[in-house]
Design an enzyme around this catalytic site. Sequence first.
Site, PDB file in Angstrom:
ATOM      1  N   LYS A   1       0.561  -1.294   0.084  1.00 16.21           N
ATOM      2  CA  LYS A   1      -0.261  -0.223   0.044  1.00 16.21           C
ATOM      3  C   LYS A   1       0.448   1.266  -0.206  1.00 16.21           C
ATOM      4  O   LYS A   1       0.151   2.608  -0.318  1.00 16.21           O
ATOM      5  CB  LYS A   1      -1.141  -0.237   1.463  1.00 16.21           C
TER       6      LYS A   1
ATOM      7  N   SER B   1      -8.206   1.265   8.779  1.00 15.29           N
ATOM      8  CA  SER B   1      -7.959   0.599  10.545  1.00 15.29           C
ATOM      9  C   SER B   1      -6.513  -0.492   9.906  1.00 15.29           C
ATOM     10  O   SER B   1      -5.928  -0.802  11.004  1.00 15.29           O
ATOM     11  CB  SER B   1      -8.809   0.177  11.028  1.00 15.29           C
TER      12      SER B   1
ATOM     13  N   GLU C   1     -10.348 -13.568  -3.669  1.00 18.95           N
ATOM     14  CA  GLU C   1     -10.858 -13.384  -2.148  1.00 18.95           C
ATOM     15  C   GLU C   1     -11.397 -14.113  -1.322  1.00 18.95           C
ATOM     16  O   GLU C   1     -10.794 -15.782  -1.508  1.00 18.95           O
ATOM     17  CB  GLU C   1     -11.846 -13.233  -3.059  1.00 18.95           C
TER      18      GLU C   1
ATOM     19  N   GLY D   1     -16.074 -13.366   1.635  1.00 20.88           N
ATOM     20  CA  GLY D   1     -16.611 -12.685   0.631  1.00 20.88           C
ATOM     21  C   GLY D   1     -16.383 -12.254  -1.175  1.00 20.88           C
ATOM     22  O   GLY D   1     -15.573 -11.642  -0.884  1.00 20.88           O
TER      23      GLY D   1
ATOM     24  N   ASP E   1     -17.254 -11.284  -3.295  1.00 17.59           N
ATOM     25  CA  ASP E   1     -18.298 -10.123  -4.005  1.00 17.59           C
ATOM     26  C   ASP E   1     -17.961 -10.384  -5.594  1.00 17.59           C
ATOM     27  O   ASP E   1     -18.301  -9.589  -6.597  1.00 17.59           O
ATOM     28  CB  ASP E   1     -18.063  -8.471  -3.223  1.00 17.59           C
TER      29      ASP E   1
ATOM     30  N   SER F   1       0.929  -9.673  -0.319  1.00 23.09           N
ATOM     31  CA  SER F   1       0.282  -8.496  -0.837  1.00 23.09           C
ATOM     32  C   SER F   1       0.567  -7.573   0.922  1.00 23.09           C
ATOM     33  O   SER F   1       1.060  -6.310   0.699  1.00 23.09           O
ATOM     34  CB  SER F   1      -0.936  -8.166  -0.315  1.00 23.09           C
TER      35      SER F   1
END
Length: 325
Positions: free
Chosen positions: A55, A80, A206, A210, A212, A306
């Site tokens: 990130k 968070s 994923e 979850g 999606d 990651s």
Amino acid sequence: MSAAAPCFDDVRSAALRLQGIAHRTPVLTSTYLNQEVGAEIFFKCENLQRMGAFKFRGAYNALAQLDDAQKQAGVVTFSSGNHGQAVAMSARLLGMPATVVMPSDAPTMKIAATRGYGADVVLYDRYKDDREAITADIAQRSGALFLHPYDHADVIAGQGTAALELFDEVGPLDALLTPLGGGGLLAGSALAAHGVAPACQVFGVEPLAGNDGQQSLREGRIVTIAAPKTIADGAQTKSVGRLNFPILQKHVSEVLTATDGQLVDAMRVFASRMKLVVEPTGCLALAAVRAHRERFAGRRIGIVISGGNVDVEQMCALLAGPAVT
Ligand SMILES: *Cc1c(COP(=O)(O)O)cnc(C)c1O
């Protein structure tokens, strides 16, 4: 900065911007895992990136492009997790004020780390307060930029630089797998793959609880789900981003899933075989490859690890549980 969709050239520009600032993280291999899967696997170790996750790449790439007045006004975000720390660290490097809106029950270690990078932490009650309203209010009063964790062209381009480095180091691959939350990492990686190794199939992974993103690609529209319960806290997003989705539609072959049990098993393999500390979300891609060996056997595969930000106590508790596979 633009709201337009990012392209491969933006990933290349981001790589130049990050040169000498982000770590060029190592690419590791494991004879044990190559034999287990029957494939040749290259691990891009973003758990060893600055602040412990990829990130940093996206946040720095976005903030570095602000002009002096915008830098002075600062940046605000809510998170968070790793995005908050990435924004805090990038802002400090660029001499900008940063505010991170975090739930008051976030782990004290994460609040302390974000403060430690020099950000102002504003706490809110996750059961009573509206974090987006609080963040928007701060942005409006201070003139600070709101930086979205994944639905932002410069963030997507920055995240793609990890995959770009991987291809640069190991050459063409048959398949590339990355975790999928909101789709910043996957969209950026897909742009990089399309740009330098168009024959490479790109997969997102994923948590099963979850999925999606998987549903969205199957239905051809962005599907929104309730916040999933999973140990993969970096992929608890309810939907993929608006800028991200068309890139995934164009350049991603498929989204796979992994259960929490498979994530713990992958975490155990990383620790015992590769001497790596990987957070649950960072285990998604390896968990999927181990669960789908038949699809990946005989191929050259890239996996993006990651992130590595997991409390040692939490990691010990997870690893003390029974093995699943
Ligand atoms: C944020 C995050 C992800 C998911 O990234 P997106 O860009 O939201 O898809 C995966 N792993 C880790 C460690 C993260 O911090």
